[in-house]
Write a protein that holds these residues in place. Structure first.
Motif, PDB file in Angstrom:
ATOM      1  N   HIS A 184       0.966  -1.573  -0.107  1.00  0.00           N
ATOM      2  CA  HIS A 184      -0.438   0.031   0.155  1.00  0.00           C
ATOM      3  C   HIS A 184       1.175   1.321  -0.579  1.00  0.00           C
ATOM      4  CE1 HIS A 184       0.734  -0.489   4.355  1.00  0.00           C
ATOM      5  NE2 HIS A 184       0.305   1.055   4.242  1.00  0.00           N
ATOM      6  N   LEU A 185       2.427   1.283   0.755  1.00  0.00           N
ATOM      7  CA  LEU A 185       2.924   2.099   1.027  1.00  0.00           C
ATOM      8  C   LEU A 185       3.143   2.360  -1.032  1.00  0.00           C
ATOM      9  CD1 LEU A 185       4.781   2.371   3.937  1.00  0.00           C
ATOM     10  CD2 LEU A 185       3.095   3.754   2.866  1.00  0.00           C
ATOM     11  N   SER A 186       4.222   1.195  -1.521  1.00  0.00           N
ATOM     12  CA  SER A 186       4.413   1.604  -2.702  1.00  0.00           C
ATOM     13  C   SER A 186       3.157   2.169  -3.681  1.00  0.00           C
ATOM     14  CB  SER A 186       4.862  -0.194  -3.346  1.00  0.00           C
ATOM     15  OG  SER A 186       5.538   0.483  -4.150  1.00  0.00           O
ATOM     16  N   GLN A 187       2.303   1.822  -3.654  1.00  0.00           N
ATOM     17  CA  GLN A 187       1.897   2.404  -4.380  1.00  0.00           C
ATOM     18  C   GLN A 187       1.115   3.851  -4.269  1.00  0.00           C
ATOM     19  OE1 GLN A 187      -0.073   0.621  -6.906  1.00  0.00           O
ATOM     20  NE2 GLN A 187      -1.641   3.075  -7.106  1.00  0.00           N
ATOM     21  N   GLU A 188       1.513   3.778  -2.772  1.00  0.00           N
ATOM     22  CA  GLU A 188       0.695   5.692  -2.708  1.00  0.00           C
ATOM     23  C   GLU A 188       2.202   6.332  -2.894  1.00  0.00           C
ATOM     24  OE1 GLU A 188      -0.529   6.792   1.241  1.00  0.00           O
ATOM     25  OE2 GLU A 188      -1.641   5.413   1.501  1.00  0.00           O
ATOM     26  N   LEU A 189       3.180   5.962  -3.057  1.00  0.00           N
ATOM     27  CA  LEU A 189       4.609   6.298  -3.754  1.00  0.00           C
ATOM     28  C   LEU A 189       4.271   6.369  -5.720  1.00  0.00           C
ATOM     29  CD1 LEU A 189       7.657   5.365  -1.658  1.00  0.00           C
ATOM     30  CD2 LEU A 189       6.814   7.357  -1.909  1.00  0.00           C
ATOM     31  N   GLN A 190       3.475   5.546  -6.014  1.00  0.00           N
ATOM     32  CA  GLN A 190       3.697   6.009  -7.082  1.00  0.00           C
ATOM     33  C   GLN A 190       3.164   7.189  -7.192  1.00  0.00           C
ATOM     34  OE1 GLN A 190       2.916   2.508  -8.454  1.00  0.00           O
ATOM     35  NE2 GLN A 190       4.625   1.232  -8.788  1.00  0.00           N
ATOM     36  N   GLU A 191       1.784   7.215  -6.667  1.00  0.00           N
ATOM     37  CA  GLU A 191       0.856   8.252  -7.169  1.00  0.00           C
ATOM     38  C   GLU A 191       0.862   9.132  -6.639  1.00  0.00           C
ATOM     39  OE1 GLU A 191      -2.530   7.103  -4.333  1.00  0.00           O
ATOM     40  OE2 GLU A 191      -3.106   5.526  -5.722  1.00  0.00           O
ATOM     41  N   THR A 192       1.597   9.605  -5.500  1.00  0.00           N
ATOM     42  CA  THR A 192       2.110  10.492  -4.789  1.00  0.00           C
ATOM     43  C   THR A 192       3.889  11.186  -6.559  1.00  0.00           C
ATOM     44  OG1 THR A 192       4.335   9.789  -3.628  1.00  0.00           O
ATOM     45  CG2 THR A 192       1.918  11.090  -2.668  1.00  0.00           C
ATOM     46  N   ALA A 193       4.372  10.522  -7.186  1.00  0.00           N
ATOM     47  CA  ALA A 193       5.034  10.822  -8.334  1.00  0.00           C
ATOM     48  C   ALA A 193       4.429  11.243  -8.808  1.00  0.00           C
ATOM     49  CB  ALA A 193       5.922   8.986  -8.453  1.00  0.00           C
ATOM     50  N   ILE A 194       3.246  10.819  -9.150  1.00  0.00           N
ATOM     51  CA  ILE A 194       2.199  11.497 -10.328  1.00  0.00           C
ATOM     52  C   ILE A 194       1.694  12.964 -10.300  1.00  0.00           C
ATOM     53  CG2 ILE A 194       0.232  11.273 -11.645  1.00  0.00           C
ATOM     54  CD1 ILE A 194       0.452   8.188 -11.869  1.00  0.00           C
ATOM     55  N   ILE A 195       1.607  12.675  -9.039  1.00  0.00           N
ATOM     56  CA  ILE A 195       0.837  14.434  -8.331  1.00  0.00           C
ATOM     57  C   ILE A 195       2.491  15.387  -8.827  1.00  0.00           C
ATOM     58  CG2 ILE A 195       0.484  15.680  -6.777  1.00  0.00           C
ATOM     59  CD1 ILE A 195      -1.016  13.283  -5.262  1.00  0.00           C
ATOM     60  N   ALA A 197       4.482  15.060 -10.297  1.00  0.00           N
ATOM     61  CA  ALA A 197       5.255  15.475 -12.287  1.00  0.00           C
ATOM     62  C   ALA A 197       3.776  15.921 -12.607  1.00  0.00           C
ATOM     63  CB  ALA A 197       4.658  14.026 -12.949  1.00  0.00           C
ATOM     64  N   GLN A 198       3.033  16.090 -11.775  1.00  0.00           N
ATOM     65  CA  GLN A 198       1.724  17.012 -12.634  1.00  0.00           C
ATOM     66  C   GLN A 198       1.644  18.706 -12.079  1.00  0.00           C
ATOM     67  OE1 GLN A 198      -1.497  14.613 -10.770  1.00  0.00           O
ATOM     68  NE2 GLN A 198      -2.278  14.351 -12.798  1.00  0.00           N
ATOM     69  N   LEU A 199       2.610  19.006 -10.566  1.00  0.00           N
ATOM     70  CA  LEU A 199       2.820  20.222 -10.237  1.00  0.00           C
ATOM     71  C   LEU A 199       4.185  20.670 -11.497  1.00  0.00           C
ATOM     72  CD1 LEU A 199       2.583  22.184  -7.732  1.00  0.00           C
ATOM     73  CD2 LEU A 199       4.061  20.554  -6.549  1.00  0.00           C
TER      74      LEU A 199
END
Length: 251
Positions: A184-195, A197-199
């Motif tokens: 679940h942490l690995s998944q959240e890290l991937q999501e934050t990486a996307i955020i 990149a969007q920033l």
């Protein structure tokens, strides 16, 4: 026996000197790269009134860290093998304001005559599976010693503030869990990486809009400054005099 002992001592002394030279070459390579980066930063700032570099970090791996990597990778324990196979002993990390700055800076470094690019990996256009983004280059530069020239590898990482922030936190979490991150942490890290990149992309758009407005306002300011330039009184009087003569001749 004493002769053998003397030979061993001489060998150890020679090896110590070579090892010292070996490690110094990487330190000097970092120093040289820092100087190059500072020059490019200052030049860009003077010409464009803008500094693309937020900050720079450099480091040289410790002998202990090098030995661990040799053992992990199974390389020969010799200086020539270490030099050829471990190319990140000297490392430079450059943090830029925007993504466009990363590519512009990498081009400026590649155009340096004494820099040879050995590897080029774009983890911005092609992020790693965990979401990591950065631009990596392995370069080779000459280091001029007292009696030789050492061509030395340096790893250069260039990233934005958002990329650096994400990578720093990911690294801490990675080692906190001893490299075994819960799913679940690995998944959240991937999501934050996307955020992140969007920033970066959003800030890039804002930066371009501001640059366009600044350029347009700059043109207007130039016209106003030209119109308001003070012309010397003597010149005005001379122009008025010739204008009056011209009017008299035409009447």
């Amino acid at each position: 026996m004493e002769k053998q002992h003397a030979l061993d001592l001489n060998y150890l002394k020679e090896f110590k000197v070579e090892l010292t030279r070996f490690m110094m070459a990487y330190k000097f390579a970092c120093d040289e790269m820092n100087t190059k980066i500072n020059i490019l930063s200052d030049e860009f700032n003077f010409i464009h009134d803008y500094n693309p570099i937020e900050h720079v970090k450099s480091r040289v791996k410790s002998p202990e860290s090098i030995i661990k990597k040799i053992q992990r990778k199974g390389f020969d324990f010799s200086l020539s093998s270490i030099k050829e196979n471990i190319r990140d002993i000297a490392g430079i990390r450059i943090t830029c304001s925007f993504i466009a700055d990363i590519y512009q800076l990498s081009e400026m470094l590649k155009n340096q005559q004494d820099i040879k690019v050995i590897e080029f990996k774009d983890y911005i256009k092609n992020p790693k599976p965990n979401g990591y983004q950065s631009l990596h280059m392995i370069i080779e530069i000459p280091v001029f010693m007292s009696d030789r020239v050492e061509y030395t590898y340096v790893e250069v990482q260039i990233r934005t503030i958002a990329m650096d922030f994400w990578a720093s936190l990911e690294h801490k979490i990675y080692y906190k869990y001893n490299k075994d991150i819960p799913e679940h942490l690995s998944q959240e890290l991937q999501e934050t990486a996307i955020i992140a990149a969007q920033l970066d992309r959003k800030m890039e758009r804002l930066h371009k809009e501001v640059s366009i407005l600044k350029e347009e306002n700059g043109k207007d300011d130039d016209l106003i400054m030209l119109a308001n330039q003070t012309i010397p009184t003597k010149m005005l009087e001379t122009l008025a005099h010739y204008k009056k003569l011209n009017e008299q001749n035409n009447s």
